[in-house]
Write a protein that holds these residues in place. Sequence first.
Motif, PDB file in Angstrom:
ATOM      1  N   LEU A  15      -3.155 -13.141  -8.162  1.00  0.00           N
ATOM      2  CA  LEU A  15      -3.715 -12.002  -7.448  1.00  0.00           C
ATOM      3  C   LEU A  15      -4.917 -11.447  -8.196  1.00  0.00           C
ATOM      4  O   LEU A  15      -5.905 -11.030  -7.588  1.00  0.00           O
ATOM      5  CB  LEU A  15      -2.649 -10.924  -7.280  1.00  0.00           C
ATOM      6  N   LEU A  69      -2.508 -14.303  -1.584  1.00  0.00           N
ATOM      7  CA  LEU A  69      -1.110 -13.924  -1.392  1.00  0.00           C
ATOM      8  C   LEU A  69      -0.231 -15.141  -1.188  1.00  0.00           C
ATOM      9  O   LEU A  69       0.888 -15.214  -1.701  1.00  0.00           O
ATOM     10  CB  LEU A  69      -0.983 -12.985  -0.196  1.00  0.00           C
ATOM     11  N   TYR A 101       4.602  -9.234  -1.464  1.00  0.00           N
ATOM     12  CA  TYR A 101       3.482 -10.074  -1.059  1.00  0.00           C
ATOM     13  C   TYR A 101       3.515 -10.349   0.436  1.00  0.00           C
ATOM     14  O   TYR A 101       2.488 -10.320   1.108  1.00  0.00           O
ATOM     15  CB  TYR A 101       3.481 -11.375  -1.857  1.00  0.00           C
TER      16      TYR A 101
END
Lengths: 622, 457, 109
Positions: free
Chosen positions: B19, B48, B81
């Motif tokens: 990320l 993601l 996520y």
Amino acid sequence: MRVPLSVYLLFLAPTAALAFAFFLFRPWWPRGTHWPILASCAVVSAASIDLAAKAYTGWGMDAPLGVWMAIGNWDVYFGVRIDGVGSAVLAMVAVVGALIHVYAVGYMREDPGFSRFFLCFHLFYLAMIGMLVSNNFVQFYLFWEGVGLCSYLLIGFWTHKPAARGAALQAFVVNRVGDLAFLIAILILLKSYGDTRFKHVFEQMAYQGAPLLGLVGLLLFVAAASKSAQFPLYFWLPDAMEGPTPVSALMHAATMVTAGIFLLARSWPLISFIPDLPWLIAAVGAVTAVFAGALACFQTDLKRILAYSTVSHLGLMALALGLGRVGAAVLHLIMHGFFKAVLFLCAGNIAHGLGKSAADISEVGGLRRSMPFTLACFAAAAVSLAGVWPFAGFFSKDGIIEAAFDGGPVWTAFALAAASLGAFYISRMLFLVFFGPCAEQGAGPERKPGHPHEAPAQMGMPVAFLAMLALFAGLLAPGIGRLLASGALPEAESLVLAHFSWTVFAAGTAAAGLGFAAAYYLTMVRPGWDWEWRRGHPGLESLVRSDLGWRKVVSAVAALGWRLAEWVGGALDHRTLDGLIESSAPATVSVGGALSLKGGRLNDYLWWILAGTAALLGVALC
Amino acid sequence: MRDILAFFSAPSLWPQLTLGSGILCCLAAGMARGLEAATSRVLGTAALIVALWMLLFTKLGAAGPLVTLDSLGLAWQILFYAGSLPVFLSLEADDEVPAALLLGAGLGMGLMAAGGSLLMLFVGLELASLPSYLLVAKLRSPSAPPFEAAVKYFFAGALASCLFALGMALHYAASGSLALSSAPGPMGQAGLALMGAAALFKLGAVPFHFWLPDVYESCAPALAGFLSTSVKSAAVFLLMRLASIGMGSAMAASLPWIGAVTALYGALLALRQERLQRLLAYSSVSHAGIIVLGVGAWAAQGCDRAAAAPIFFYGLVYLFMSNGAFFFVKASGLTKRGEVGGYARMCPVPAALFATLLLSLAGIPPSGGFLAKLFIFWEAVKAGLYLPVAGAALAALIGLGYYLGLIRDMYFDEPVWRRPSWEPGAVRWVLWACATAAAALGVLPWVFSSVLERIFS
Amino acid sequence: MPPRLLPSPWGREVNALAVGLALFAAGLAAVVLRGQLLAMLLGLELMIAGVSVILTYEAGVFGDPAGLAAVVLIIAIAAAEAVVGLCLILGLHRAGLGGRAGSLTELRE
């Protein structure tokens, strides 16, 4: 242990058919929605007959088919139980259901909601089958709810008729009472035994009875009473005749209403374990049988007569169950399914022939000339209902009367009265509808000149087939008896069918004959009796119309209950024509208003955060 | 090759690092010119998905004093996520900075999940909150005052964070370390209470919830969906960590009551709301109350890791339900409850999707929401918390009022909205996916059972 | 446990925890009681300062460098928070809504 293909087919076929019908047929070829559904009916009927045959040879199964979910400490398995009782009722439901599906194709042909009807109808079929083969209370309850939901959808099928919507909602709400009782019973069982499989519960019950077992039994009875229209909670059934005829025939004659009786039969070890509960069941059943039978003698709408008759027969089944004869009750359940379905379908044919959705006795008469085929089927079912030897209804009614004999004089009186009333009302219906003066020349108050004609073959064939079953299923009675006894849960001696006895035979036939003779006298020898007392005593008629005042009691109780709920909760407001609960009462809303923070100032928010923190600190430090 | 796999699957912060690089890529893309409008969407979604994929290969364990990944953290990272995915689909051109901010929030939540020390929890909490303050101001819907909501959110949130910091300091003073273990004495209890207050703030429990309706009402619906699912899951996770630190504490014992009161409060206020997003905000508060009840029940039964499955299931179902509901608001352009009337007649399919989501939110069988509520209530009953369960059940009943009321308005009222709008494209797929998942989880929970078994054992 | 005492300019030793809590309380008062947004922001910083004092001293008492590391991180985070806060307040100014908390009343029941 290998699970036979038939078990899987019982579920897969209807699910696949519903998926096909909903996703493929309904958008593109709605008039053809019935094809996958009829195919599924055929498959399910074959599978259920196969399972019944297997069960007859002594085979049975009670095992989980698969994991539905296993989340943390929650393990719920999807289980199937095939034993004698279950497979017998399953075979009846599957076959009768399939035949009524065929009938419905013709009956609903002109209806714009054709495909929606078949989807709901088959969903009901699936739910009923699922219920019959469940092996634990939770699964049983889930399918029970599904059956109730489909009942609501189908009774209120003609959404443009306010009466239909009201009847659907009433049925739903009354069934809800039973459902709540059932749910509480399941929760108690879960807490006591941890597992609601029938086998498990009945075994554990013998070793460590739960303190609340009596309550469980009572709650199960309440649930059965609401679904199977026993005395206090029966009034939704006559009103449910607002639905289309196939719905009445399948659900409110053969299958759904018998779900309650089936629940009692399945839970018999538990119920018989509790002292006095069987007596209560028998008492309620007896009262229901006679009360409803009496009311059926005075109804004018064809389907309502049959509805009250169904209530009466359900009472007889409960009576037999309460007296300990589970076998007799289940046999009557099966036979009743056959002949009652025929009666409803004939009533549907008559109404269809007149071009309406329901028919009143005052509009029909002398139909034996224009509808001979219907007469034949109706007559066949009627003699079966009356319990005349050697037709099917005799064997089951005989069993019940014998149980009553063994029970005592009071039970016998009730049973014979119910039998006699049964013969009376069905003969009255037979004579008034088919014999007697023709509609054009009648002596009734309102006569519509209808042109009754026979229904087309598609609607006639299923009726004929069912009529054959109604007549000759008696031949299968010993076989069914053997079937019921196989693979049974403990208490197998309750499943033994009655032995033949001349006394019972004579008593039953005499009661039937008495009813028949009385009906003949009052309809053929003194025609117009039916309308004379109505015109002469309007007060009496309104009394009968309100079920001897019981409906008034029910509405008063319902009104009181609603006012109480409004006072206590102040939040629930029922809208009877809508089916959805809307809680918009001012009390709740104003409570919310008192609690809300006006002004939207940031500092207020911050103060509240401080206040909450201080409260938590206070709790932590003290 | 095996070495590379071994390197990747060591218990470490690989999803979070993914990320982080996603953030850098987004910012870099923001500085470049002439890129496609969909760049931010693609970058964010890719980051993601890669992070989720990495989770599959993550082994549990500790890596240093700050990072400890256990089954709870692993499971909750899935919620974080996955819950962030839908909001990326609503990003438009030149939205690279919001994409970076969203990824930053996800990174913060991931750090919280992998945290083995109170400090990590704090860092993660802050890292998750700061971008959301900015996002509320940035991604705005046409007719609402976003800055006001953002400022309110900021101050309330910063206050809560400072309370958390103080709690951390007191905990440290009482126990001598910042690790996740209990601290003795009144100072330790006070520290736990302060940290719990901060977690409850983020969750939107009463009386810390006042920012929630304002924020959800005025920010873009997709962002509201993100806040109500991912950020709420983060708060739940934080609360669960705190509850497992202070198992017998008074704070853990007060959680069921806070939950019941919150559920009731949210339901009562939602009844009065005319604006749809505010109604969904209060319904979100009500659901938060039920989750808090679940955490309280979990704490009362000993904080057993395997028994956290019902709370996870609720988080999962809620992810779909809430995102779906907010996305419906976005796609249909309806803002007021009065505009919903007769919607089903004009747009039957979207109305059916919304009805499915509403039924699931209301907890009506056979939807996923019903099962989720059932599990939580059952756990609470097992823990002996009868009165809070009664309160929460009453709240669910009151909830029927507005959920079923919306369905009724859609289907049975006369149409009032003259121009039915239905936004095409990715938003529609998200709505379909959420509605289907919410319904499917109720009927086919075994699909997720095996996943949960693997995670929680 | 050694007493939490600090030397102070007044010649008497003060309780370190009390100092930290006093700073925190001052910050809290500033946030909750003041009307100007910038003042509230300052209050937040004061609260962080109070927390830092407590943590620093306790780190010294336990001889645990992790506490000091925590303080550094907290200060960094507080700085980031201040940036965000200022950004929002400036945006509010630009939107013409002024700098007082009391003027933020459009969003309400």
